[in-house]
Design a protein around this motif. Structure first.
Motif, short mmCIF file in Angstrom:
data_model
loop_
_atom_site.label_atom_id
_atom_site.label_comp_id
_atom_site.label_asym_id
_atom_site.label_seq_id
_atom_site.Cartn_x
_atom_site.Cartn_y
_atom_site.Cartn_z
N ILE A 34 0.87 -1.18 0.00
CA ILE A 34 0.00 0.00 0.00
C ILE A 34 0.91 1.23 0.00
CG2 ILE A 34 -1.86 1.22 1.20
CD1 ILE A 34 -2.79 -1.54 0.57
N MET A 35 0.79 2.03 -1.04
CA MET A 35 1.65 3.22 -1.16
C MET A 35 0.83 4.50 -1.03
SD MET A 35 4.54 2.78 -4.06
CE MET A 35 5.31 4.28 -3.50
N GLY A 36 1.51 5.57 -0.68
CA GLY A 36 0.83 6.85 -0.59
C GLY A 36 1.57 7.77 0.36
N PRO A 37 1.29 9.08 0.29
CA PRO A 37 1.98 10.04 1.15
C PRO A 37 1.58 9.88 2.61
CG PRO A 37 0.22 11.11 -0.08
CD PRO A 37 0.30 9.71 -0.60
N SER A 38 2.35 10.52 3.49
CA SER A 38 2.03 10.49 4.93
C SER A 38 0.62 11.05 5.17
CB SER A 38 3.03 11.34 5.71
OG SER A 38 4.29 10.74 5.63
N GLY A 39 -0.08 10.46 6.13
CA GLY A 39 -1.40 10.97 6.52
C GLY A 39 -2.54 10.46 5.66
N VAL A 40 -2.23 9.55 4.72
CA VAL A 40 -3.28 9.10 3.81
C VAL A 40 -4.05 7.89 4.37
CG1 VAL A 40 -2.00 7.43 2.38
CG2 VAL A 40 -3.64 8.94 1.29
N GLY A 41 -3.54 7.31 5.46
CA GLY A 41 -4.28 6.21 6.09
C GLY A 41 -3.60 4.86 6.00
N LYS A 42 -2.33 4.83 5.59
CA LYS A 42 -1.64 3.54 5.44
C LYS A 42 -1.50 2.82 6.79
CE LYS A 42 2.22 5.11 3.61
NZ LYS A 42 2.03 6.55 3.84
N SER A 43 -0.95 3.52 7.77
CA SER A 43 -0.76 2.89 9.09
C SER A 43 -2.10 2.62 9.77
CB SER A 43 0.12 3.77 9.98
OG SER A 43 1.42 3.83 9.43
N THR A 44 -3.10 3.43 9.44
CA THR A 44 -4.46 3.22 9.98
C THR A 44 -4.99 1.86 9.54
OG1 THR A 44 -4.81 5.59 9.85
CG2 THR A 44 -6.77 4.24 10.12
N LEU A 45 -4.72 1.49 8.29
CA LEU A 45 -5.15 0.19 7.77
C LEU A 45 -4.47 -0.93 8.56
CD1 LEU A 45 -6.64 -1.55 5.65
CD2 LEU A 45 -4.62 -1.30 4.18
N LEU A 46 -3.17 -0.78 8.83
CA LEU A 46 -2.46 -1.80 9.60
C LEU A 46 -3.03 -1.92 11.01
CD1 LEU A 46 1.31 -1.38 8.61
CD2 LEU A 46 -0.48 -2.73 7.52
N ALA A 47 -3.39 -0.77 11.60
CA ALA A 47 -3.99 -0.79 12.95
C ALA A 47 -5.31 -1.56 12.94
CB ALA A 47 -4.19 0.64 13.45
N VAL A 192 3.18 -1.26 4.04
CA VAL A 192 2.86 0.12 3.70
C VAL A 192 4.17 0.90 3.60
CG1 VAL A 192 0.62 -0.02 4.85
CG2 VAL A 192 2.52 1.04 6.05
N THR A 193 4.25 1.74 2.58
CA THR A 193 5.47 2.51 2.35
C THR A 193 5.15 3.71 1.47
OG1 THR A 193 7.77 2.40 1.56
CG2 THR A 193 6.13 1.17 0.29
N HIS A 194 6.04 4.72 1.52
CA HIS A 194 5.91 5.78 0.52
C HIS A 194 7.11 5.72 -0.43
CE1 HIS A 194 8.18 7.69 3.86
NE2 HIS A 194 8.93 8.11 2.86
N ASP A 195 7.89 4.64 -0.32
CA ASP A 195 9.11 4.50 -1.10
C ASP A 195 8.90 3.55 -2.29
OD1 ASP A 195 11.83 2.99 -1.64
OD2 ASP A 195 12.35 4.91 -0.71
N ALA A 196 9.08 4.07 -3.49
CA ALA A 196 8.82 3.30 -4.71
C ALA A 196 9.77 2.10 -4.83
CB ALA A 196 8.95 4.19 -5.94
N GLU A 197 11.02 2.26 -4.35
CA GLU A 197 11.98 1.15 -4.43
C GLU A 197 11.55 -0.03 -3.56
OE1 GLU A 197 16.23 1.58 -3.90
OE2 GLU A 197 16.17 3.39 -5.11
N ASP A 198 11.04 0.28 -2.36
CA ASP A 198 10.54 -0.78 -1.48
C ASP A 198 9.40 -1.53 -2.18
OD1 ASP A 198 12.29 -0.05 0.49
OD2 ASP A 198 10.81 0.89 1.80
#
Length: 212
Positions: A34-47, A192-198
Motif C-alpha cells: 500500500i503506497m501513498g503520502p504520509s497521513g493518507v491512512g496507510k498505518s491506519t489500515l495496519l492498525a 505500507v510505504t511511501h518508497d517506490a523502491e521498497d
C-alpha cells in the motif's frame, strides 16, 4: 479454507469522511504493498488489521486469516506479526532475552535457548545472545527485531515503513532478508510505504492511496 490474509471490503472513516477502502486477498508468500503520502491512512489500515485502531476511527469490513474471521479477536490472539521503522528492542534485555520474549510460552529453558541460538545463526548473528542491544548496528538491530517477530510464529506479516531509517546499501540488504525469511515461511505480507523502491523490491501488487 483459503490460506492467507483477506481484507474483505475494509472501509475506514474518520469524521464521517472515507479514509481507506481495500478489498484484497494476499496469498501465502505474496506481498501486497500500500503506497501513498504520509497521513493518507496507510498505518491506519495496519492498525485495523492488528486490532489496535483508535476509537475515533469508524470501520466496516472483515480481516480473515487462513479462513478465520479475526476482526473481533483481541490483538494478542490474532497471530499477526508487525515490523515498524523503529526496531523497538527492549533496551534492558540482552539480544537473547529480546528473542526469547518472542517465543510462545512453554518449553524447557534449554529448548528455548536453542531456538534463540538457531534464530541468531539464521541471520548471521551467531554468538550475539549476551550482547546489549545498544552495541548493535542499525542493520543488526533490524535483524534481531525480525527474528523476534518470526519466533512468535505469526500467520501473517505487516510491514510499516520498516526500512525507512536504514541507509541505502543496508536498506536493500535488510529488505531482501525480510522478504526472503517471510516468503520461506509462506507468510502473507502487507507492507505500507511511501518508497517506490521498497514497493518494486516487494514484487507483488501495489495499491496507491491518494490524499483526499
Amino acid at each position: 479454507m483459503d490460506k492467507g490474509l483477506t481484507l474483505s471490503d475494509v472501509q475506514i472513516h474518520k469524521d464521517n469522511k472515507p479514509l481507506v477502502g481495500v478489498s484484497r486477498h494476499i496469498a501465502p508468500g505474496e506481498v501486497l504493498t500500500i503506497m501513498g503520502p504520509s497521513g493518507v491512512g496507510k498505518s491506519t489500515l495496519l492498525a485495523f488489521v492488528t486490532g489496535t485502531l483508535a476509537s475515533d476511527f469508524k470501520s466496516t469490513g472483515a480481516v480473515i486469516l487462513n479462513g478465520k474471521d479475526i476482526t473481533a479477536t483481541p490483538p494478542h490472539l490474532r497471530r499477526v506479526g508487525i515490523l515498524f521503522q523503529d526496531d523497538l528492542l527492549f533496551p534492558h534485555l540482552s539480544v537473547g532475552a529480546n528473542l526469547s520474549f518472542g517465543l510462545p510460552p512453554g518449553g524447557s529453558k534449554s529448548a528455548r535457548n536453542a531456538k534463540v541460538d538457531e534464530a541468531l545463526q539464521e541471520v548471521g548473528l551467531d554468538g550475539f545472545a549476551d550482547r546489549d542491544p545498544a552495541t548493535l548496528s542499525g542493520g543488526q538491530k533490524a535483524r534481531v527485531a525480525l527474528m523476534r517477530m518470526l519466533l512468535s510464529e505469526p500467520c501473517a506479516l505487516l510491514l510499516d515503513e520498516p526500512f525507512s531509517r536504514l541507509d541505502t546499501a543496508l536498506r536493500a540488504q535488510v529488505r531482501e532478508m525480510v522478504f526472503a525469511r517471510a516468503k520461506a515461511r509462506a507468510l502473507p505480507i502487507l507492507m505500507v510505504t511511501h518508497d517506490a523502491e521498497d514497493a518494486q523490491a516487494a514484487g507483488g501488487d501495489i495499491i496507491v492511496l491518494e490524499a483526499n
